[in-house]
Design a protein around this motif. Sequence first.
Motif, PDB file in Angstrom:
ATOM      1  N   MET A  81       0.828  -1.204   0.000  1.00  0.00           N
ATOM      2  CA  MET A  81       0.000   0.000   0.000  1.00  0.00           C
ATOM      3  C   MET A  81       0.868   1.262   0.000  1.00  0.00           C
ATOM      4  N   LEU A  82       2.045   1.176   0.638  1.00  0.00           N
ATOM      5  CA  LEU A  82       2.920   2.353   0.690  1.00  0.00           C
ATOM      6  C   LEU A  82       3.427   2.741  -0.693  1.00  0.00           C
ATOM      7  N   ARG A  89      10.259   8.891  -5.195  1.00  0.00           N
ATOM      8  CA  ARG A  89      11.500   9.236  -4.492  1.00  0.00           C
ATOM      9  C   ARG A  89      11.512   8.654  -3.074  1.00  0.00           C
ATOM     10  N   TRP A  90      10.405   8.819  -2.339  1.00  0.00           N
ATOM     11  CA  TRP A  90      10.321   8.282  -0.987  1.00  0.00           C
ATOM     12  C   TRP A  90      10.321   6.760  -0.988  1.00  0.00           C
ATOM     13  N   ASN A  91       9.719   6.144  -1.997  1.00  0.00           N
ATOM     14  CA  ASN A  91       9.740   4.681  -2.098  1.00  0.00           C
ATOM     15  C   ASN A  91      11.159   4.169  -2.309  1.00  0.00           C
ATOM     16  N   ARG A  92      11.972   4.895  -3.105  1.00  0.00           N
ATOM     17  CA  ARG A  92      13.369   4.487  -3.279  1.00  0.00           C
ATOM     18  C   ARG A  92      14.110   4.532  -1.945  1.00  0.00           C
ATOM     19  N   VAL A  97      16.430   1.755   2.814  1.00  0.00           N
ATOM     20  CA  VAL A  97      16.499   1.468   4.251  1.00  0.00           C
ATOM     21  C   VAL A  97      16.179  -0.010   4.506  1.00  0.00           C
ATOM     22  N   ALA A  98      15.160  -0.533   3.841  1.00  0.00           N
ATOM     23  CA  ALA A  98      14.797  -1.941   4.021  1.00  0.00           C
ATOM     24  C   ALA A  98      15.914  -2.862   3.524  1.00  0.00           C
ATOM     25  N   ASP A 159      22.969  -1.576  -7.321  1.00  0.00           N
ATOM     26  CA  ASP A 159      22.335  -1.415  -8.637  1.00  0.00           C
ATOM     27  C   ASP A 159      21.144  -0.460  -8.612  1.00  0.00           C
ATOM     28  N   GLU A 160      20.289  -0.589  -7.637  1.00  0.00           N
ATOM     29  CA  GLU A 160      19.051   0.184  -7.635  1.00  0.00           C
ATOM     30  C   GLU A 160      19.175   1.532  -6.939  1.00  0.00           C
ATOM     31  N   HIS A 161      19.961   1.583  -5.887  1.00  0.00           N
ATOM     32  CA  HIS A 161      19.951   2.789  -5.066  1.00  0.00           C
ATOM     33  C   HIS A 161      21.132   3.712  -5.356  1.00  0.00           C
ATOM     34  N   LEU A 162      22.320   3.166  -5.422  1.00  0.00           N
ATOM     35  CA  LEU A 162      23.463   4.036  -5.658  1.00  0.00           C
ATOM     36  C   LEU A 162      23.447   4.610  -7.066  1.00  0.00           C
ATOM     37  N   VAL A 163      22.977   3.827  -8.031  1.00  0.00           N
ATOM     38  CA  VAL A 163      22.893   4.332  -9.412  1.00  0.00           C
ATOM     39  C   VAL A 163      21.890   5.482  -9.479  1.00  0.00           C
ATOM     40  N   SER A 164      20.733   5.347  -8.796  1.00  0.00           N
ATOM     41  CA  SER A 164      19.746   6.429  -8.837  1.00  0.00           C
ATOM     42  C   SER A 164      20.235   7.653  -8.067  1.00  0.00           C
ATOM     43  N   LEU A 165      21.035   7.436  -7.004  1.00  0.00           N
ATOM     44  CA  LEU A 165      21.590   8.580  -6.292  1.00  0.00           C
ATOM     45  C   LEU A 165      22.623   9.306  -7.132  1.00  0.00           C
ATOM     46  N   GLU A 166      23.402   8.540  -7.921  1.00  0.00           N
ATOM     47  CA  GLU A 166      24.377   9.164  -8.809  1.00  0.00           C
ATOM     48  C   GLU A 166      23.699  10.037  -9.860  1.00  0.00           C
TER      49      GLU A 166
END
Length: 169
Positions: A81-82, A89-92, A97-98, A159-166
């Motif tokens: 549901m979240l 952005r908040w879901n990423r 965190v998870a 793959d999912e988080h650091l690439v999107s932060l870059e």
Amino acid sequence: MKTCWRGFSRAVGQVNTLMGYLSAVMIIICTMALTYEVVVRYFFNAPTSWSLEFNIFMLVASTFLAAAYTQIKRGHVGIGMLDSIMSARWNRWRYLVADLASLIFCSFVSYYTWKFFYMVWDQGWVTESPWAPKLWIPYFFMAFGLTSLSVQCLIQIIDEHLVSLEKGE
């Protein structure tokens, strides 16, 4: 360096996918062994001494071998549901965190499971049944599965988080 990482990431994903399919085959084998036990017990009144432990060992192995594959598919328990309530952005950040919490927890448990596996292997522990299979077998699959899950979490974080932060997303 990115090419090496992508190759490593792809190889780990393929191994984890193979382990997921292997785990499905193990569940089918468990089903056949359990059916055999029921038929032999009912029609021939001859229980087997190996069936229960065999099925327990196979189900432990299949559970832990499938953990990393389940992580690839994001099939572990989550709050779906979240996804619809929160922005992308908040879901990423929530997934980051998870994934970090999962990595820390699974790595911690994996480390101690490997230590326990080594102790069981070194001391030659067996079950107390007449069949007496070696106890290192389920502990190996637990440790291997948790290690695979930890590596998969690390790969997803990178793959999912650091690439999107870059990219500044």
